[in-house]
Design an enzyme around this catalytic site. Structure first.
Site, PDB file in Angstrom:
ATOM      1  N   HIS A  56       0.833  -1.207   0.000  1.00 44.35           N
ATOM      2  CA  HIS A  56       0.000   0.000   0.000  1.00 44.35           C
ATOM      3  C   HIS A  56       0.868   1.258   0.000  1.00 44.35           C
ATOM      4  O   HIS A  56       0.598   2.229  -0.706  1.00 44.35           O
ATOM      5  CB  HIS A  56      -0.866   0.062   1.268  1.00 44.35           C
TER       6      HIS A  56
ATOM      7  N   GLY B 291      -2.315  -2.266  -6.836  1.00 47.14           N
ATOM      8  CA  GLY B 291      -1.124  -3.105  -6.929  1.00 47.14           C
ATOM      9  C   GLY B 291      -1.361  -4.257  -7.888  1.00 47.14           C
ATOM     10  O   GLY B 291      -2.496  -4.735  -8.044  1.00 47.14           O
TER      11      GLY B 291
ATOM     12  N   GLN C 170      -8.089  -8.026 -10.515  1.00 43.76           N
ATOM     13  CA  GLN C 170      -8.839  -6.862 -10.036  1.00 43.76           C
ATOM     14  C   GLN C 170      -8.540  -5.620 -10.862  1.00 43.76           C
ATOM     15  O   GLN C 170      -9.437  -4.913 -11.317  1.00 43.76           O
ATOM     16  CB  GLN C 170      -8.490  -6.608  -8.562  1.00 43.76           C
TER      17      GLN C 170
ATOM     18  N   MET D 203       3.431  -9.113  -0.510  1.00 45.66           N
ATOM     19  CA  MET D 203       2.844  -8.453   0.659  1.00 45.66           C
ATOM     20  C   MET D 203       1.319  -8.549   0.597  1.00 45.66           C
ATOM     21  O   MET D 203       0.715  -8.299  -0.440  1.00 45.66           O
ATOM     22  CB  MET D 203       3.212  -6.975   0.656  1.00 45.66           C
TER      23      MET D 203
ATOM     24  N   SER E  80      -2.244  -8.205   3.533  1.00 48.43           N
ATOM     25  CA  SER E  80      -2.692  -8.111   4.919  1.00 48.43           C
ATOM     26  C   SER E  80      -2.902  -9.510   5.497  1.00 48.43           C
ATOM     27  O   SER E  80      -2.730  -9.726   6.687  1.00 48.43           O
ATOM     28  CB  SER E  80      -3.989  -7.314   4.995  1.00 48.43           C
ATOM     29  N   ARG E  81      -3.265 -10.448   4.638  1.00 45.46           N
ATOM     30  CA  ARG E  81      -3.512 -11.812   5.129  1.00 45.46           C
ATOM     31  C   ARG E  81      -2.237 -12.518   5.577  1.00 45.46           C
ATOM     32  O   ARG E  81      -2.301 -13.536   6.263  1.00 45.46           O
ATOM     33  CB  ARG E  81      -4.268 -12.630   4.079  1.00 45.46           C
TER      34      ARG E  81
END
Lengths: 269, 269
Positions: free
Chosen positions: B32, B138, B144, B175, B177-178
Site C-alpha cells: 500500500h 497493486g 482486479q 505483501m 494483509s492476510r
C-alpha cells in the site's frame, strides 16, 4: 513495432488512447525498460523516442561519443511490445526557441549551465508534437523531472508527467548509459555512491545537515571520487531546508575516471 | 493529514489537481505504502481510503476478522505526508446497484464468485464520488486491476487507473494483509510460491504450458500448499493463450494453514 522517422509520419498516427511517451537518448538499459514496461502495463499504446539531443550537451561534453546502440535498442523495445519508435531526423532540434526553466540554477544546472534549457526545449517540442496522455521519466534525473513537471503545470499542457523509481545495477550503482564508459570492476566500486547517500539519509535522523554533508564528502573523496556537488535540500523546490520541508533530497554528482555519475535519494520527514 | 468521515465532508474539499486516490482496506503494508509514495511523487495531492468493503467478502470468508490497525495506519500515512484519509461510514456500501464485471469468471472469480461484483461496485461508487485524476492499485491483484481498467474504459470515467509492481517480503512472499495470519516461519516458507512461478516463467521458454503447470502444481503440493488455481493464460484478457498472445500471466492462488495467498508474474513474449 512501427518505426517513425518524420514529424509528418508521426502526425498521421491515430494513437489508441490513453497512450504514453518515453523519451530517451537510446543506449537503453533496465532503467529505460522499466519505463516502457510501466507504460505497457498502464496505457493502451506506447511510443518511445530515441534522439541524442544536441541542445542538452555542453561544449566539452560527450555529445559526439554518446553511446549509440540502435539495433540492440530496437530489439529490446520489440521484446517489450512497444508500439512505436520515433527516431527524429538530426535537424529535429534546430531553430527552436530556447526555454529557460525554473529550478535550473542549482545541482546539475550549476555545472551544466545550458543543460536544462536544452532538455526543456526538446521536451516541449516532443509534447506539443506527440500530445501523449503521459510522459515517463526516471527519478535518477530528479532535477530534470521536477523542472519538467513545473513547466507542464505552468503551461497547462495536457500531458501527465510520471516519474518512476531509480533502477540500479547489483552493486547499487544507478543505471545510466554513461556507466558503459566504466569497466565492470569500476562499476562495482561505484556502488558505494549509493551506500554513501543511504548512510547520509540515515545520519540525517541524528546529525545536523552540515555534518552529514561533510562526512559523506570525506567518504566519497577517500574512495577516489571527485565531487561536483553533494547537496541536502528541499525535494519540493531544491532550496534550503526550512521548517516546512516535508521531504529532503540528497543529491550527488561525482566524477570517477572522467565519467560523471549522479544519484539521489528522497527522505520523507 | 485531514481525516474525512462523511461523503458531505468529502464533497466540500477542493482538491489540488491532479490528485490521486489510493483505495485500501487498511492494515497497511509496504505494498500500500508504495502506492501512496508513488502518488505523492507524481500528483499534487493524495487521498487514501480505508474501508473494509463487506460486498467483496463471501459468506464464509474473513470479513469480521479482517485485520484492523487504524491508529498505526494513520501514523504510516502521516509519515508519507498523505493529504487526506477517507474513512467512510459503515453504511457506505448499502443500497448500491451491484455491477457485474467482465473477466470475472476465472481465477479468483471462480472460487470467490461475488468478489469482483463487490469490488467493482465499491470502486465505481468511490470514483464517481471522489473523481480523482488517478486511482492506484497493486499488481498482486492482477485480475482486479484488469477488471477495473476494463470498466473505467468502457464507462469512459475520467480517472486513470494505474497499476504498480508487487512489493514482496524478503522471502519473496507478496505483501498482503492476510500474511499477518501466518507466523514468521510460515511466511518464510511461503516465499517459495514466488520461486515456483519464477521457475514456471523460465520453463515456459522450453516446455509446453501443460507440463509447466503440472510441474509447478507438484512442486507446490509437495511443499504443503493446497492449490486453488494455477493458470498460465493470456495476460490481456485472461483467456487461453493463442498466437496473438504477447504477454502471459502466470497466476496462482494457494491455501496454506487455512490462509489464502495469491501471486502472479507476467511473461512478455
Amino acid at each position: 513495432m512501427q518505426i517513425i522517422k518524420s514529424c509528418s509520419a508521426l502526425n498521421s498516427i491515430n494513437f489508441q488512447k490513453p497512450f504514453a511517451f518515453v523519451p530517451t537518448m537510446g543506449n537503453l538499459h533496465e532503467g529505460h525498460l522499466s519505463l516502457v514496461k510501466f507504460a505497457k502495463e498502464n496505457y493502451s499504446e506506447v511510443i518511445t523516442s530515441i534522439f541524442v539531443n544536441p541542445l542538452q550537451f555542453g561544449k566539452n561534453e560527450d555529445f559526439a561519443s554518446y553511446p549509440k546502440t540502435l539495433d540492440k535498442d530496437i530489439q529490446l523495445l520489440e521484446d517489450l511490445d512497444c508500439n512505436y519508435l520515433f527516431l527524429p531526423e538530426p535537424n529535429f532540434a534546430e531553430n527552436l526557441e530556447v526555454i529557460k526553466p525554473n529550478f535550473s540554477d542549482v545541482l546539475c544546472g550549476l555545472s551544466r549551465p545550458t543543460h536544462f534549457d536544452g532538455v526543456l526545449t526538446i521536451i516541449d517540442k516532443f509534447l506539443r508534437l506527440i500530445k501523449p496522455n503521459a510522459c515517463l521519466f526516471g527519478l535518477k534525473d530528479y532535477q530534470q523531472q521536477l523542472i519538467i513537471k513545473d513547466y507542464v503545470n505552468k503551461k497547462k499542457l495536457r500531458t501527465e508527467i510520471i516519474s518512476l523509481p531509480i533502477v540500479r545495477e547489483n552493486s547499487g550503482l544507478a543505471m545510466s548509459s554513461r556507466n558503459n564508459y566504466l569497466s565492470k570492476d569500476d562499476r562495482e566500486h561505484c556502488g558505494i555512491i549509493y551506500s554513501c547517500i543511504q548512510n547520509a539519509a540515515e545520519s540525517l535522523k541524528t546529525s545536523p545537515v552540515k555534518i552529514v554533508i561533510e562526512k559523506a564528502t570525506d567518504f566519497l573523496e577517500n574512495a577516489g571520487f571527485e565531487i561536483d556537488y553533494l547537496e541536502v535540500i528541499d525535494a519540493n523546490n531544491l532550496s534550503l531546508i526550512t521548517k516546512k520541508t516535508n521531504k529532503i533530497l540528497i543529491a550527488v554528482a561525482v566524477i570517477y575516471k572522467k565519467v560523471r555519475l549522479i544519484d539521489n535519494i528522497i527522505v520523507s520527514l
